[in-house]
Design an enzyme around this catalytic site. Structure first.
Site, mmCIF file in Angstrom:
data_model
loop_
_atom_site.group_PDB
_atom_site.id
_atom_site.type_symbol
_atom_site.label_atom_id
_atom_site.label_comp_id
_atom_site.label_asym_id
_atom_site.label_seq_id
_atom_site.Cartn_x
_atom_site.Cartn_y
_atom_site.Cartn_z
ATOM 1 N N TYR A 1 27.136 58.135 48.207
ATOM 2 C CA TYR A 1 27.920 57.854 47.007
ATOM 3 C C TYR A 1 28.572 59.130 46.470
ATOM 4 C CZ TYR A 1 24.272 59.841 43.984
ATOM 5 O OH TYR A 1 23.379 60.679 43.373
ATOM 6 N N CYS A 2 29.616 58.909 45.663
ATOM 7 C CA CYS A 2 30.296 59.994 44.954
ATOM 8 C C CYS A 2 30.605 59.474 43.553
ATOM 9 C CB CYS A 2 31.552 60.442 45.697
ATOM 10 S SG CYS A 2 32.833 59.173 45.779
ATOM 11 N N ARG A 3 31.640 59.969 42.940
ATOM 12 C CA ARG A 3 31.988 59.537 41.585
ATOM 13 C C ARG A 3 32.581 58.126 41.592
ATOM 14 N NH1 ARG A 3 36.448 59.980 38.218
ATOM 15 N NH2 ARG A 3 35.926 60.073 36.023
#
Length: 105
Positions: free
Chosen positions: A65-67
């Site tokens: 995941y990221c932002r």
């Protein structure tokens, strides 16, 4: 690579004994909180990021995941090119995350 909704991601993760959560955000973003037990590798570190990926166990299942889901999608693509068979992207990233976050000390 497979994009998963938060519900799919959490459900699959809960039943996966071979799972690793991977956070590919920047150091500054991680200061805002991280999903418990996540490993942090900043995708913006370029070759250093690639080198860190090479040190990971390719037999594991990676939940990335990221932002917002864009960089984690790129990370999953890179991982596939490097021979990782199971990398799952969290659609919407941490912005859509409704689970717990912990502070990084």
């Amino acid at each position: 690579m497979e994009d998963l909704t938060q519900e799919e991601w959490v459900t699959q993760l809960e039943h996966d004994e071979n799972a690793v959560i991977l956070d590919v955000r920047t150091d500054d973003e991680v200061q805002e909180g991280i999903i418990p037990n996540a490993v942090h590798l900043d995708i913006y570190k370029g070759q250093e990021f690639i080198n860190e990926l090479h040190s990971l166990d390719k037999s594991k299942n990676y939940y990335v995941y990221c932002r917002s889901g864009k960089r984690s999608g790129q990370a999953c693509s890179i991982m596939a090119q490097l021979g990782f068979e199971n990398a799952y992207n969290l659609e919407g990233g941490i912005l859509k995350w409704e689970g717990d976050l912990i502070d990084i000390e």
